[in-house]
Design a protein around this motif. Structure first.
Motif, PDB file in Angstrom:
ATOM      1  N   PHE A   3      42.194  27.864  32.139  1.00 16.99           N
ATOM      2  CA  PHE A   3      43.115  28.752  32.245  1.00 16.99           C
ATOM      3  C   PHE A   3      42.875  29.861  31.412  1.00 16.99           C
ATOM      4  N   ARG A   4      42.286  30.935  31.528  1.00 14.68           N
ATOM      5  CA  ARG A   4      42.003  32.111  30.729  1.00 14.68           C
ATOM      6  C   ARG A   4      43.103  32.756  30.030  1.00 14.68           C
ATOM      7  N   ILE A   5      43.675  32.385  28.896  1.00  9.86           N
ATOM      8  CA  ILE A   5      44.697  32.705  28.371  1.00  9.86           C
ATOM      9  C   ILE A   5      44.772  34.235  27.702  1.00  9.86           C
ATOM     10  N   PHE A   8      44.959  36.601  30.651  1.00  9.83           N
ATOM     11  CA  PHE A   8      46.529  36.415  31.039  1.00  9.83           C
ATOM     12  C   PHE A   8      47.223  37.242  30.230  1.00  9.83           C
ATOM     13  N   LEU A  50      51.527  30.598  40.986  1.00  8.19           N
ATOM     14  CA  LEU A  50      51.740  29.381  40.037  1.00  8.19           C
ATOM     15  C   LEU A  50      51.605  27.840  40.727  1.00  8.19           C
ATOM     16  N   LEU A  53      47.967  27.150  41.416  1.00  3.69           N
ATOM     17  CA  LEU A  53      47.335  26.843  39.970  1.00  3.69           C
ATOM     18  C   LEU A  53      47.922  25.316  39.953  1.00  3.69           C
ATOM     19  N   ALA A  57      45.041  22.257  39.904  1.00  2.00           N
ATOM     20  CA  ALA A  57      44.829  21.509  38.742  1.00  2.00           C
ATOM     21  C   ALA A  57      45.183  19.913  39.125  1.00  2.00           C
ATOM     22  N   LEU A  69      53.539  22.598  32.332  1.00  2.00           N
ATOM     23  CA  LEU A  69      52.510  23.688  32.576  1.00  2.00           C
ATOM     24  C   LEU A  69      53.173  25.065  33.101  1.00  2.00           C
ATOM     25  N   ILE A  73      53.577  28.644  31.101  1.00  2.00           N
ATOM     26  CA  ILE A  73      52.862  29.963  31.565  1.00  2.00           C
ATOM     27  C   ILE A  73      54.197  31.042  31.828  1.00  2.00           C
ATOM     28  N   PHE A 143      46.248  21.218  26.895  1.00  2.00           N
ATOM     29  CA  PHE A 143      46.418  22.633  26.988  1.00  2.00           C
ATOM     30  C   PHE A 143      47.034  23.034  25.631  1.00  2.00           C
ATOM     31  N   ILE A 146      47.502  26.830  25.384  1.00  2.00           N
ATOM     32  CA  ILE A 146      48.688  27.265  26.013  1.00  2.00           C
ATOM     33  C   ILE A 146      49.938  26.899  25.044  1.00  2.00           C
TER      34      ILE A 146
END
Length: 179
Positions: A3-5, A8, A50, A53, A57, A69, A73, A143, A146
């Protein structure tokens, strides 16, 4: 596979600014709706895909992992949107009715910060115990980033908001199923 935080949060900031810029008197069907929008400048950034995703995952919808998660997010989206809103308030001004609502707005932000794990003291003015984001589970799932960004987003939202207020009374929304 990750996840490219940073991408995001950058996207959240851009969209929040676009949503703020889109608020104007002429777009509403009635004067009453236009006035409410002007006074409170509510925006409605929301999650998209979402569920996709979570499926990609490998997390079942109704699992602790999926809930942790998804909550993290969505929490980042909301916290970071409020942070950006406070930066806009610094430059332009808070929403018109902010001064009448500042005490209550900051209480709501603090309570959201507690759910996100950014604050650890007692909830204010609630008659129930909200479900907190499970940071331990996020860490077990790999994570940690995150988990950290979630806390950071709410710390930024509160610290900046106490100085400058917020440009928007509401920044995110989860639409009902079927819309």
């Amino acid at each position: 596979g990750a996840f490219r935080i940073d991408d995001f949060t950058h996207t959240v900031a851009l969209i929040q600014m676009v949503l703020e810029a889109s608020i104007h008197w002429g777009q509403f069907p009635t004067k009453q709706i236009a006035e409410r929008s002007h006074y409170f400048r509510t925006t409605g950034l929301g999650p998209a895909n979402l569920a996709s995703l979570l499926m990609a995952a490998g997390y079942p919808y109704d699992s602790r992992e999926a809930r942790a998660l998804a909550a993290a997010i969505q929490g980042i989206m909301t916290g970071y949107s409020y942070y950006v809103s406070s930066l806009m308030a610094q430059k332009i001004s808070p929403f018109e009715k902010y001064s009448l609502n500042a005490e209550h707005m900051l209480r709501v932000i603090r309570n959201h910060s507690r759910v996100a794990g950014a604050m650890t003291d007692e909830y204010e003015g609630l008659s129930y115990e909200p479900i907190k984001v499970d940071h331990e589970l996020l860490t077990e799932m790999g994570f940690e980033d995150i988990s950290k960004i979630l806390r950071d987003a709410w710390n930024l939202a509160y610290e900046s908001g106490t100085k400058f207020g917020y440009r928007n009374a509401q920044v995110t929304v989860v639409a009902p199923t079927g819309t």
